[in-house]
Design a protein around this motif. Structure first.
Motif, short mmCIF file in Angstrom:
data_model
loop_
_atom_site.label_atom_id
_atom_site.label_comp_id
_atom_site.label_asym_id
_atom_site.label_seq_id
_atom_site.Cartn_x
_atom_site.Cartn_y
_atom_site.Cartn_z
N PRO A 176 23.28 -13.51 60.73
CA PRO A 176 23.46 -12.89 59.41
C PRO A 176 24.61 -11.88 59.44
O PRO A 176 24.93 -11.32 60.49
N ASP A 177 25.20 -11.66 58.28
CA ASP A 177 26.30 -10.69 58.20
C ASP A 177 25.80 -9.25 58.30
O ASP A 177 26.47 -8.40 58.88
N HIS A 178 24.62 -9.00 57.70
CA HIS A 178 24.08 -7.65 57.69
C HIS A 178 22.56 -7.71 57.87
O HIS A 178 21.91 -8.65 57.41
N VAL A 179 22.02 -6.67 58.50
CA VAL A 179 20.58 -6.50 58.61
C VAL A 179 20.28 -5.04 58.29
O VAL A 179 20.92 -4.13 58.83
N THR A 180 19.32 -4.81 57.40
CA THR A 180 18.90 -3.45 57.10
C THR A 180 17.40 -3.32 57.36
O THR A 180 16.66 -4.31 57.33
N SER A 181 16.97 -2.09 57.61
CA SER A 181 15.56 -1.82 57.86
C SER A 181 15.26 -0.41 57.40
O SER A 181 16.15 0.45 57.34
N THR A 182 14.00 -0.17 57.04
CA THR A 182 13.59 1.16 56.63
C THR A 182 13.35 2.08 57.83
O THR A 182 13.15 3.28 57.66
N SER A 183 13.35 1.54 59.04
CA SER A 183 13.10 2.33 60.25
C SER A 183 14.41 2.66 60.96
O SER A 183 15.40 1.94 60.83
N LEU A 184 14.37 3.73 61.72
CA LEU A 184 15.55 4.13 62.49
C LEU A 184 15.52 3.61 63.92
O LEU A 184 16.56 3.38 64.53
N THR A 185 14.31 3.44 64.47
CA THR A 185 14.16 3.06 65.87
C THR A 185 13.18 1.91 65.98
O THR A 185 12.19 1.84 65.24
N LEU A 186 13.46 1.00 66.88
CA LEU A 186 12.58 -0.13 67.17
C LEU A 186 12.03 0.00 68.57
O LEU A 186 12.78 0.24 69.52
N PHE A 187 10.71 -0.19 68.71
CA PHE A 187 10.08 -0.29 70.02
C PHE A 187 9.46 -1.68 70.12
O PHE A 187 8.51 -2.00 69.40
N SER A 188 10.01 -2.52 71.00
CA SER A 188 9.55 -3.90 71.09
C SER A 188 10.05 -4.52 72.38
O SER A 188 11.08 -4.11 72.93
N ASP A 189 9.32 -5.54 72.85
CA ASP A 189 9.78 -6.33 73.99
C ASP A 189 10.28 -7.71 73.54
O ASP A 189 10.60 -8.55 74.37
N ASP A 190 10.34 -7.94 72.25
CA ASP A 190 10.72 -9.24 71.70
C ASP A 190 12.24 -9.30 71.55
O ASP A 190 12.83 -8.51 70.80
N PRO A 191 12.91 -10.25 72.23
CA PRO A 191 14.37 -10.33 72.10
C PRO A 191 14.84 -10.62 70.68
O PRO A 191 15.95 -10.22 70.30
N LEU A 192 14.03 -11.32 69.89
CA LEU A 192 14.41 -11.55 68.50
C LEU A 192 14.55 -10.24 67.75
O LEU A 192 15.54 -10.02 67.03
N LEU A 193 13.59 -9.33 67.91
CA LEU A 193 13.67 -8.05 67.23
C LEU A 193 14.81 -7.19 67.77
O LEU A 193 15.44 -6.44 67.03
N HIS A 194 15.09 -7.31 69.06
CA HIS A 194 16.23 -6.57 69.61
C HIS A 194 17.54 -7.09 69.04
O HIS A 194 18.48 -6.31 68.84
N GLY A 195 17.61 -8.40 68.79
CA GLY A 195 18.79 -8.93 68.13
C GLY A 195 18.94 -8.40 66.72
O GLY A 195 20.03 -8.02 66.28
N LEU A 196 17.84 -8.37 65.96
CA LEU A 196 17.85 -7.80 64.62
C LEU A 196 18.28 -6.33 64.65
O LEU A 196 19.07 -5.88 63.82
N ALA A 197 17.76 -5.59 65.63
CA ALA A 197 18.11 -4.17 65.74
C ALA A 197 19.59 -3.98 66.03
O ALA A 197 20.24 -3.09 65.47
N ALA A 198 20.15 -4.83 66.88
CA ALA A 198 21.56 -4.71 67.23
C ALA A 198 22.46 -4.96 66.02
O ALA A 198 23.43 -4.22 65.79
N VAL A 199 22.14 -5.97 65.24
CA VAL A 199 22.93 -6.26 64.03
C VAL A 199 22.71 -5.17 62.99
O VAL A 199 23.64 -4.77 62.28
N GLY A 200 21.49 -4.67 62.89
CA GLY A 200 21.15 -3.67 61.88
C GLY A 200 21.39 -2.24 62.28
O GLY A 200 21.07 -1.32 61.52
N LYS A 201 21.93 -2.02 63.47
CA LYS A 201 22.26 -0.67 63.94
C LYS A 201 21.04 0.22 64.13
O LYS A 201 21.12 1.45 64.03
N LEU A 202 19.88 -0.38 64.40
CA LEU A 202 18.73 0.42 64.81
C LEU A 202 18.88 0.77 66.28
O LEU A 202 19.60 0.10 67.03
N VAL A 203 18.15 1.78 66.70
CA VAL A 203 18.10 2.12 68.11
C VAL A 203 17.01 1.25 68.75
O VAL A 203 15.83 1.42 68.44
N PRO A 204 17.37 0.31 69.64
CA PRO A 204 16.35 -0.56 70.24
C PRO A 204 15.81 0.02 71.54
O PRO A 204 16.57 0.46 72.40
N MET A 205 14.50 0.02 71.68
CA MET A 205 13.84 0.52 72.88
C MET A 205 12.78 -0.48 73.31
O MET A 205 12.23 -1.21 72.50
#
Length: 310
Positions: free
Chosen positions: A209-238
Motif C-alpha cells: 500500500p502507498d500509505h498506512v495510518t493507525s490510531t496508535s503510536l506504538t505496536l507491540f507484536s511478534d507478527d511480521p505482518l503487523l511489523h510490516g504495517l507499522a513500518a509503512v505507517g511509521k509506528l514504532v514497532p516493538m
C-alpha cells in the motif's frame, strides 16, 4: 485521548474462564459492540490502508527485505507446506515455521524449484526460512488464495481458487509438488523425524500500500505482518515481550497467546484498570469489542460481566 488497545483471540476461547472481579466490573460498565469477525476485519479496525487492499506477502516482505525492496514488485507468498493425502482427499497439516524449516532445507530445495518459476517469469526466494516469496510484475492478476490459517487441517481441494487466473497457479502448484516429492532432501528430513516439504502454499498476493495510518503510536507484536504495517505507517514497532507500560498509547497484539487464564489474570485486569484515566479497547478476533473510559466508573447500575464467550 491516548488509547491502549489489546488485540485478543476470539471471545469463545474464554468460555468457562472465571473473570477477576475488577475485570468483570469494568467489562460490564464498558461499551460493547459487535464488529465483523475474521483476522482481516480485526486488523482493518486499527490499520487504514490506501489503497484499501490487503497484501500480506508485500507487508511481510517489508520485514524480510526492506520497504524499497517490497515496494518494487508485486509479491506472493509461496510458503513450504506439508499436505497429507487421506481417504477423503488431502489435508494441509503445516506451513512455514511450523514445519521446522532451517537454512539447509532452503539451500536444498530452492535451487530445484527456481527454474519452474523462472520459466513463468517469477523469481522465488526465501529471505526467511519459513517465509518463501515469489516476486511478480506489479500488474500480475491473481486469484483469491486462502491464507494458511483458513485452510489448516482442512481438505485443500475446498480451498483451490477459481476464476480465469487460477488455472496457471494450479499447474504451477502441481509441478512444484512433483519436484518436491522426488527430491532426496525430503527423505533426509524423514530420517530426522521431520515431515516432508511436499507442496507450496500460495497466498497473500498483491503490492505494498502507498500509505498506512493507525490510531496508535506504538505496536507491540511478534507478527511480521503487523511489523510490516507499522513500518509503512511509521509506528514504532516493538516485540511483544517489550510491553510493560499499560499507560502507553499502544496497540498490543495478544492474538497468538494460547493461555487464556494468563490473559484474564495477568494482562487484561491491569489494562482495564487504566480505563480510570484513559480509553482502553479490548478487540476480540470474532468481532466482539469493549471500549472502557474514565466516565464509565459511574455506571453503578450495570452488572459485572459473568463470563466471556457465553
Amino acid at each position: 485521548m491516548p488509547r491502549l488497545t489489546l488485540l485478543l483471540p476470539a471471545s469463545s476461547r474464554f468460555a468457562g474462564v472465571a473473570l477477576p472481579q475488577a475485570l468483570a466490573r469494568a467489562l460490564g460498565r464498558g461499551d460493547r459492540v459487535e464488529h465483523e469477525l475474521g483476522e482481516d476485519a480485526q486488523l482493518a479496525r486499527h490499520f487504514q490502508l490506501l489503497p484499501n487492499r490487503w497484501a500480506p506477502a508485500a507487508l511481510t516482505r517489508v520485514v524480510d527485505g526492506g520497504i524499497e525492496d517490497a515496494g518494487s514488485s508485486g509479491w506472493l507468498r509461496a510458503d513450504p507446506a506439508y499436505i497429507r493425502p487421506d481417504i477423503n482427499g488431502a489435508r494441509l497439516l503445516a506451513t512455514g515455521d511450523t514445519l521446522g524449516i532451517d537454512l539447509d532445507d532452503v539451500e536444498a530445495l530452492l535451487p530445484a524449484l527456481r527454474p519452474l518459476f523462472g520459466d513463468a517469469a517469477f523469481t522465488l526466494d526465501a529471505p526467511h526460512p519459513g517465509r518463501w516469496y515469489l516476486r511478480l510484475p506489479r500488474d500480475t492478476p491473481l486469484p483469491a488464495f486462502a491464507a494458511p490459517a483458513q485452510a489448516l487441517g482442512e481438505d485443500v481441494f475446498e480451498h483451490i481458487p477459481g476464476g480465469a487466473e487460477a488455472r496457471r497457479w494450479r499447474v504451477l502448484s502441481s509441478e512444484a509438488q512433483v519436484v518436491l516429492h522426488n527430491h532426496p532432501h525430503n527423505a533426509a528430513r524423514a530420517a530426522r523425524g521431520k515431515p516432508p516439504i511436499n507442496s507450496l502454499w500460495f497466498w497473500g498476493g498483491g503490492v505494498l500500500p502507498d500509505h498506512v495510518t493507525s490510531t496508535s503510536l506504538t505496536l507491540f507484536s511478534d507478527d511480521p505482518l503487523l511489523h510490516g504495517l507499522a513500518a509503512v505507517g511509521k509506528l514504532v514497532p516493538m516485540q511483544l515481550d517489550a510491553f510493560t507500560d499499560f499507560d502507553a498509547d499502544a496497540l498490543v497484539d495478544l492474538r497468538a497467546m494460547r493461555d487464556t487464564h494468563a490473559l484474564v489474570s495477568a494482562l487484561m485486569p491491569p489494562a482495564a484498570a487504566c480505563a480510570a484515566r484513559r480509553e482502553v479497547v479490548f478487540d476480540f478476533a470474532d468481532g466482539q469489542a469493549f471500549t472502557m473510559q474514565p466516565g464509565q466508573r459511574w455506571r453503578f447500575w450495570r452488572s459485572p460481566m459473568a463470563t466471556l464467550g457465553a
